[in-house]
Design an enzyme around this catalytic site. Structure first.
Site, mmCIF file in Angstrom:
data_model
loop_
_atom_site.group_PDB
_atom_site.id
_atom_site.type_symbol
_atom_site.label_atom_id
_atom_site.label_comp_id
_atom_site.label_asym_id
_atom_site.label_seq_id
_atom_site.Cartn_x
_atom_site.Cartn_y
_atom_site.Cartn_z
ATOM 1 C CB ILE A 177 -9.151 2.901 -13.584
ATOM 2 C CG1 ILE A 177 -10.258 1.891 -13.266
ATOM 3 C CG2 ILE A 177 -9.087 3.198 -15.040
ATOM 4 C CD1 ILE A 177 -11.668 2.385 -13.614
ATOM 5 C CB CYS B 281 -5.661 9.137 -4.438
ATOM 6 S SG CYS B 281 -6.622 8.697 -2.990
ATOM 7 C CG ASN C 296 -1.723 6.716 -5.796
ATOM 8 O OD1 ASN C 296 -2.403 6.949 -6.793
ATOM 9 N ND2 ASN C 296 -2.235 6.527 -4.593
ATOM 10 C CE LYS D 282 -3.755 2.383 2.470
ATOM 11 N NZ LYS D 282 -4.491 2.898 1.317
ATOM 12 C CB THR D 283 0.187 4.579 -1.525
ATOM 13 O OG1 THR D 283 -0.509 4.001 -2.630
ATOM 14 C CG2 THR D 283 0.963 5.798 -1.995
ATOM 15 C CB SER E 90 -12.724 7.975 1.739
ATOM 16 O OG SER E 90 -12.147 9.179 2.160
HETATM 17 C C1 FMN Z 1 -9.231 -0.500 0.698
HETATM 18 C C2 FMN Z 1 -8.605 0.136 -0.507
HETATM 19 C C3 FMN Z 1 -7.506 0.984 -0.345
HETATM 20 C C4 FMN Z 1 -6.890 1.563 -1.464
HETATM 21 N N1 FMN Z 1 -5.756 2.307 -1.298
HETATM 22 C C5 FMN Z 1 -5.025 2.674 -2.397
HETATM 23 C C6 FMN Z 1 -3.733 3.259 -2.262
HETATM 24 O O1 FMN Z 1 -3.216 3.459 -1.153
HETATM 25 N N2 FMN Z 1 -3.068 3.598 -3.394
HETATM 26 C C7 FMN Z 1 -3.579 3.377 -4.659
HETATM 27 O O2 FMN Z 1 -2.910 3.676 -5.676
HETATM 28 N N3 FMN Z 1 -4.816 2.837 -4.803
HETATM 29 C C8 FMN Z 1 -5.529 2.460 -3.723
HETATM 30 N N4 FMN Z 1 -6.753 1.835 -3.880
HETATM 31 C C9 FMN Z 1 -7.310 1.648 -5.238
HETATM 32 C C10 FMN Z 1 -7.014 0.257 -5.805
HETATM 33 O O3 FMN Z 1 -5.625 0.078 -6.000
HETATM 34 C C11 FMN Z 1 -7.738 0.037 -7.156
HETATM 35 O O4 FMN Z 1 -7.229 0.943 -8.097
HETATM 36 C C12 FMN Z 1 -9.234 0.208 -7.083
HETATM 37 O O5 FMN Z 1 -9.746 -0.297 -5.868
HETATM 38 C C13 FMN Z 1 -9.932 -0.465 -8.244
HETATM 39 O O6 FMN Z 1 -9.759 -1.863 -8.202
HETATM 40 P P1 FMN Z 1 -10.949 -2.847 -7.681
HETATM 41 O O7 FMN Z 1 -12.170 -2.496 -8.445
HETATM 42 O O8 FMN Z 1 -10.439 -4.216 -7.919
HETATM 43 O O9 FMN Z 1 -11.105 -2.551 -6.225
HETATM 44 C C14 FMN Z 1 -7.401 1.305 -2.768
HETATM 45 C C15 FMN Z 1 -8.534 0.479 -2.902
HETATM 46 C C16 FMN Z 1 -9.133 -0.105 -1.807
HETATM 47 C C17 FMN Z 1 -10.314 -1.005 -2.000
#
Ligand code: FMN
Length: 362
Positions: free
Chosen positions: A254, A191, A188, A73-74, A124
């Site tokens: 995305i 966001c 990243n 995670k970022t 969020s």
């Molecule tokens: C709980 C959670 C935390 C996330 N935190 C980050 C993050 O820290 N950095 C990032 O680039 N994307 C973050 N994302 C976005 C995911 O990497 C991804 O782009 C997005 O959820 C779409 O994929 P999905 O439809 O499979 O969930 C987060 C997503 C979720 C569900």
């Protein structure tokens, strides 16, 4: 369906106590053909994108579950607090979202869907980060927790107003991650849950490419480097790809789709209030958007005669979805939302398909 990431608990709780997994992890089927990702030979092209994997314990579990490309995670160059819990709520969204829905209205769903593949959530967090003194040693632990045929990507982000320009902070963060042992970097640029601009960089071809240049200078020529993008129309996407291409080795997308999410009484779904009304939808409702993004990226790659890695992310809820995105032109594919409730997704994919049988679009 089991909730591995507890969405009614805080980020800190999940960081300290998670992951909560119950069950047996069965042996993998024999791997017929390795997936090549730059110089890495991997067991499969399946991963978890930046988000649910908060630290080395999470990376270890999902690696054991067969997700061969987990993303850490970022992280930031400074400690950064999470928004208050809850950070994720179920969303009632039956239709598939498009670019036109960005900034539109959505409602929370009060009960969990019955099947993981039907889940849409909004999330969020505000991109929280542990201090570098915590995450840097943990990157080494996470690398060590993986098996042969697996590789971890580390997601990084710059932070404004930390005593240096934002591009320099991106570069510094990437360099720190590499020093900590990161073998692949993802920056990243997308966001919706940060209010200071760095979450919208993926829309800005010029600024994003300046930052990518800084990152490349900071990490040197040999560490593979991806940028994480949000939903963009094809012409804009091409512009961003063209300007970033001299510095990056791949594009991931995305990220979540930003909407105003409300409770049935009209109040904002997530506390403390209207400043957090707009949050990012992910899971089932962004399947089509993610799929179009991969297709568009693949066409751009062909058109430019370019050689970059496409990391497909967004709305893949089943093994068949993952396979479909690979057929759309993705080199590697990752699911976040569904993997928080379905720990066996990678195993299902491995059972569905022998990697040697992938048929790619030409
Ligand atoms: C709980 C959670 C935390 C996330 N935190 C980050 C993050 O820290 N950095 C990032 O680039 N994307 C973050 N994302 C976005 C995911 O990497 C991804 O782009 C997005 O959820 C779409 O994929 P999905 O439809 O499979 O969930 C987060 C997503 C979720 C569900």
């Amino acid at each position: 369906m089991q909730e591995i990431y507890k969405i009614d608990k805080s980020y800190e709780w999940n960081y300290e106590h998670g992951p909560t997994f119950e069950g047996e992890i069965s042996a993998r089927p024999e791997i017929q053909k390795k997936t090549k990702l730059w110089d890495f030979e991997l067991n499969s092209p399946i991963g978890i994108p930046a988000g649910p994997l908060l630290n080395s314990r999470w990376i270890e579990l999902y690696g054991k579950l067969g997700f061969d490309i987990p993303v850490y995670k970022t992280v930031r160059t400074v400690e950064w607090k999470s928004h208050p819990e809850p950070n994720c709520v179920y969303v009632d969204m039956q239709s598939q979202l498009t670019e036109k829905d960005v900034g539109g209205e959505a409602k929370v769903l009060l009960h969990a869907p019955k099947k993981p593949e039907d889940i849409t959530i909004t999330n969020s967090f505000g991109v929280p980060s542990q201090a570098p003194t915590v995450w840097m040693p943990d990157i080494g632990k996470a690398n060590n927790a993986l098996s042969d045929g697996q590789v971890m990507i580390v997601s990084i982000m710059g932070t404004p107003d930390v005593g240096r320009e934002l591009p320099d902070d991106y570069g510094r963060c990437a360099k720190m991650a590499v020093e900590a042992g990161a073998k692949i970097i993802e920056a990243n640029y997308s966001c919706p849950n940060v209010c200071t601009g760095e979450g919208m960089l993926f829309r800005d071809a010029e600024t994003s490419s300046q930052i990518s240049k800084k990152i490349r200078e900071a990490i040197g020529p040999s560490v593979p480097f991806l940028i994480k993008m949000g939903l963009l129309p094809p012409d804009k996407l091409e512009e961003v790809v063209r300007t970033n291409l001299p510095y990056v080795d791949g594009f991931a997308g995305i990220n979540t789709v930003a909407m105003n999410v409300r409770k049935p009484d009209g109040s904002p779904a997530l506390p403390p209030g209207k400043e957090r009304l707009r949050t990012g939808l992910c899971g089932h409702a962004i399947h089509s958007a993610g799929s179009h993004f991969t297709q568009n990226l693949f066409h751009i790659k062909k058109k430019l005669g370019a050689d970059f890695v496409i990391c497909g992310v967004g709305g893949m809820m089943t093994a068949e979805d993952l396979h479909g995105r690979l057929q759309n032109g993705a080199d590697i594919v990752m699911s976040a939302t569904v993997a928080m409730w379905d720990p066996f997704l990678a195993q299902k994919f491995h059972e569905l398909i022998n990697p040697s049988s992938y048929t790619r679009m030409q």
